[in-house]
Design a protein around this motif. Structure first.
Motif, PDB file in Angstrom:
ATOM      1  N   VAL A   1       1.850  11.416  -4.011  1.00 31.36           N
ATOM      2  CA  VAL A   1       2.368  10.285  -4.763  1.00 31.36           C
ATOM      3  C   VAL A   1       1.199   9.580  -5.440  1.00 31.36           C
ATOM      4  O   VAL A   1       0.101   9.510  -4.895  1.00 31.36           O
ATOM      5  CB  VAL A   1       3.127   9.307  -3.825  1.00 31.36           C
ATOM      6  CG1 VAL A   1       2.216   8.825  -2.688  1.00 31.36           C
ATOM      7  CG2 VAL A   1       3.707   8.129  -4.588  1.00 31.36           C
ATOM      8  N   ASN A   2       1.423   9.107  -6.645  1.00 32.70           N
ATOM      9  CA  ASN A   2       0.432   8.289  -7.337  1.00 32.70           C
ATOM     10  C   ASN A   2       0.674   6.838  -6.945  1.00 32.70           C
ATOM     11  O   ASN A   2       1.798   6.338  -7.061  1.00 32.70           O
ATOM     12  CB  ASN A   2       0.556   8.446  -8.855  1.00 32.70           C
ATOM     13  CG  ASN A   2       0.212   9.843  -9.322  1.00 32.70           C
ATOM     14  OD1 ASN A   2      -0.675  10.488  -8.772  1.00 32.70           O
ATOM     15  ND2 ASN A   2       0.903  10.325 -10.347  1.00 32.70           N
ATOM     16  N   LEU A   3      -0.377   6.163  -6.482  1.00 31.35           N
ATOM     17  CA  LEU A   3      -0.219   4.821  -5.941  1.00 31.35           C
ATOM     18  C   LEU A   3      -1.090   3.801  -6.659  1.00 31.35           C
ATOM     19  O   LEU A   3      -2.267   4.052  -6.926  1.00 31.35           O
ATOM     20  CB  LEU A   3      -0.588   4.816  -4.450  1.00 31.35           C
ATOM     21  CG  LEU A   3       0.375   5.547  -3.508  1.00 31.35           C
ATOM     22  CD1 LEU A   3      -0.269   5.707  -2.148  1.00 31.35           C
ATOM     23  CD2 LEU A   3       1.689   4.783  -3.399  1.00 31.35           C
ATOM     24  N   TRP A   4      -0.473   2.647  -6.932  1.00 32.57           N
ATOM     25  CA  TRP A   4      -1.204   1.498  -7.458  1.00 32.57           C
ATOM     26  C   TRP A   4      -0.965   0.324  -6.522  1.00 32.57           C
ATOM     27  O   TRP A   4       0.188  -0.016  -6.228  1.00 32.57           O
ATOM     28  CB  TRP A   4      -0.735   1.140  -8.863  1.00 32.57           C
ATOM     29  CG  TRP A   4      -1.263   2.063  -9.910  1.00 32.57           C
ATOM     30  CD1 TRP A   4      -2.351   1.878 -10.699  1.00 32.57           C
ATOM     31  CD2 TRP A   4      -0.715   3.342 -10.299  1.00 32.57           C
ATOM     32  NE1 TRP A   4      -2.531   2.954 -11.539  1.00 32.57           N
ATOM     33  CE2 TRP A   4      -1.538   3.866 -11.322  1.00 32.57           C
ATOM     34  CE3 TRP A   4       0.388   4.085  -9.872  1.00 32.57           C
ATOM     35  CZ2 TRP A   4      -1.278   5.091 -11.916  1.00 32.57           C
ATOM     36  CZ3 TRP A   4       0.637   5.308 -10.462  1.00 32.57           C
ATOM     37  CH2 TRP A   4      -0.189   5.807 -11.482  1.00 32.57           C
ATOM     38  N   ILE A   5      -2.032  -0.267  -6.043  1.00 34.94           N
ATOM     39  CA  ILE A   5      -1.953  -1.432  -5.164  1.00 34.94           C
ATOM     40  C   ILE A   5      -2.423  -2.652  -5.957  1.00 34.94           C
ATOM     41  O   ILE A   5      -3.528  -2.653  -6.509  1.00 34.94           O
ATOM     42  CB  ILE A   5      -2.849  -1.269  -3.928  1.00 34.94           C
ATOM     43  CG1 ILE A   5      -2.524   0.028  -3.187  1.00 34.94           C
ATOM     44  CG2 ILE A   5      -2.707  -2.472  -2.999  1.00 34.94           C
ATOM     45  CD1 ILE A   5      -3.496   0.327  -2.046  1.00 34.94           C
ATOM     46  N   VAL A   6      -1.585  -3.681  -6.008  1.00 33.82           N
ATOM     47  CA  VAL A   6      -1.942  -4.918  -6.698  1.00 33.82           C
ATOM     48  C   VAL A   6      -2.100  -6.015  -5.654  1.00 33.82           C
ATOM     49  O   VAL A   6      -1.226  -6.216  -4.805  1.00 33.82           O
ATOM     50  CB  VAL A   6      -0.876  -5.325  -7.724  1.00 33.82           C
ATOM     51  CG1 VAL A   6      -1.260  -6.647  -8.405  1.00 33.82           C
ATOM     52  CG2 VAL A   6      -0.695  -4.233  -8.766  1.00 33.82           C
ATOM     53  N   GLY A   7      -3.228  -6.709  -5.693  1.00 29.66           N
ATOM     54  CA  GLY A   7      -3.474  -7.786  -4.750  1.00 29.66           C
ATOM     55  C   GLY A   7      -4.777  -8.475  -5.073  1.00 29.66           C
ATOM     56  O   GLY A   7      -5.363  -8.282  -6.145  1.00 29.66           O
ATOM     57  N   ARG A   8      -5.256  -9.283  -4.135  1.00 29.79           N
ATOM     58  CA  ARG A   8      -6.506 -10.010  -4.350  1.00 29.79           C
ATOM     59  C   ARG A   8      -7.685  -9.415  -3.588  1.00 29.79           C
ATOM     60  O   ARG A   8      -8.833  -9.597  -3.972  1.00 29.79           O
ATOM     61  CB  ARG A   8      -6.327 -11.480  -3.938  1.00 29.79           C
ATOM     62  CG  ARG A   8      -5.402 -12.261  -4.858  1.00 29.79           C
ATOM     63  CD  ARG A   8      -5.241 -13.690  -4.402  1.00 29.79           C
ATOM     64  NE  ARG A   8      -4.603 -13.783  -3.090  1.00 29.79           N
ATOM     65  CZ  ARG A   8      -4.403 -14.927  -2.444  1.00 29.79           C
ATOM     66  NH1 ARG A   8      -4.802 -16.057  -2.974  1.00 29.79           N
ATOM     67  NH2 ARG A   8      -3.810 -14.925  -1.262  1.00 29.79           N
ATOM     68  N   ASN A   9      -7.401  -8.707  -2.488  1.00 33.34           N
ATOM     69  CA  ASN A   9      -8.458  -8.259  -1.593  1.00 33.34           C
ATOM     70  C   ASN A   9      -8.837  -6.806  -1.865  1.00 33.34           C
ATOM     71  O   ASN A   9      -8.183  -5.877  -1.386  1.00 33.34           O
ATOM     72  CB  ASN A   9      -8.008  -8.420  -0.136  1.00 33.34           C
ATOM     73  CG  ASN A   9      -9.161  -8.337   0.841  1.00 33.34           C
ATOM     74  OD1 ASN A   9     -10.093  -7.562   0.659  1.00 33.34           O
ATOM     75  ND2 ASN A   9      -9.095  -9.150   1.885  1.00 33.34           N
TER      76      ASN A   9
END
Length: 315
Positions: free
Chosen positions: A47-55
């Motif tokens: 799976v292609n994954l994108w994580i959006v966050g601050r850390n």
């Protein structure tokens, strides 16, 4: 309500012929992180994954822990052996940040998203209204306005996935099915503000958002889930949430089983194929509250469009 065995069977059968693009906004902790890790495990990293966050540090730790799929890919597979793992840093308290993030996601995903999960949540503020530079209450921005803009900006990428014959699903994790009366003359709670009302009303606004988006985009799947009381870092953002967590510890659920149960509506190809859905902690379908009439939905939608229009905000 589906049995645990049935839900697990559905999730275990998820084997798309393509490599799905999955975006997790708020994916560095809590339910978002647990769902991301469960999906990566279920797909064996395919799976292609994108994580959006601050850390960024936590995101890199998560990415490093994701399994690599076995190589080579099965003969005849349309997929390649390259799998994307990306972190997009974003403080979602400001509209311009959200817009920059969604534009970056559209670029990096090639304009195609199959799974969009939004779990970004609470702020440190407690009982008083704290306005952002956009003139929006911080809690309402994190829990609703930012989510509204994220989905509205990224819907074209979901439509593109559907046009390719692939899954295209959105899940917002907050407070489905509460049914609180909507204050039509005070939608942004400038006249009467309190912490509990903000938390409940933003859940109702998410319900409305799911209803209207599913009507505007009938080929896509939009889901709002109510996780209930779950042991996550969100319980420790301020004195109120910490006190509530202590008082509610007996009823608190662990995050991993909740994340696993939410994969069922997110990945089920039949039970949640198209349209809008409101889901309980146990993945049971809820009925949209009767007070969300067409008039109320239109008022909330128009208000949301106006409040999240970055060209009309004062920076």
């Amino acid at each position: 309500m589906p049995s645990v065995e049935f839900a697990e069977k559905v999730v275990a059968s998820y084997r798309p012929s393509y490599i799905p693009n999955a975006v997790f906004i708020g994916g560095t902790s809590g339910i978002g992180r647990a769902m991301l890790e469960a999906l990566a495990k279920q797909t064996n990293g395919r799976v292609n994954l994108w994580i959006v966050g601050r850390n960024k540090t936590v995101a890199e730790e998560i990415i490093a822990s994701i399994p690599s799929p076995p190589l080579p890919e099965p003969e005849g597979s349309i997929a390649t052996n390259y799998f994307t793992r990306e972190f997009v840093q974003c403080d979602v308290s400001l509209l311009r940040n959200v817009q920059a993030m969604t534009q970056e996601l559209l670029r990096q995903t090639g304009g195609k998203i199959n799974v969009l999960v939004i779990t970004s949540g609470n702020a440190m503020s407690m009982f008083s209204r704290v306005e952002t530079a956009d003139g929006l209450d911080l809690q309402m921005m994190l829990r609703y306005y930012s989510r509204f803009k994220m989905i509205e900006d990224l819907v074209p990428a979901l439509e593109n996935a559907h046009a390719l014959g692939q899954d295209a699903r959105v899940m917002t994790v907050l407070a489905a099915g509460i049914g609180l009366k909507v204050p039509i003359d005070d939608l942004d709670l400038k006249k009467w503000y309190n912490y509990l009302k903000v938390h409940m009303l933003t859940g109702v606004y998410n319900d409305v958002m799911i209803k209207v988006q599913s009507e505007r985009h009938p080929n896509l799947t939009f889901i709002h889930v109510f996780p209930g009381m779950v042991d996550t870092p969100a319980n420790r953002v301020n004195l109120f949430t910490r006190a509530f967590a202590v008082l509610s510890w007996y009823w608190m659920k662990q995050v991993e089983p909740i994340a696993q149960s939410f994969l069922y509506p997110l990945l089920s190809s039949e039970d949640f194929k198209r349209g809008g859905y409101w889901i309980s902690q146990s993945a049971e379908k809820l009925t949209l509250a009767s007070n969300i009439t067409e008039e109320v939905a239109k008022k909330v939608w128009d208000h949301s469009v106006e409040r999240t229009n970055i060209t009309t905000r004062n920076h």
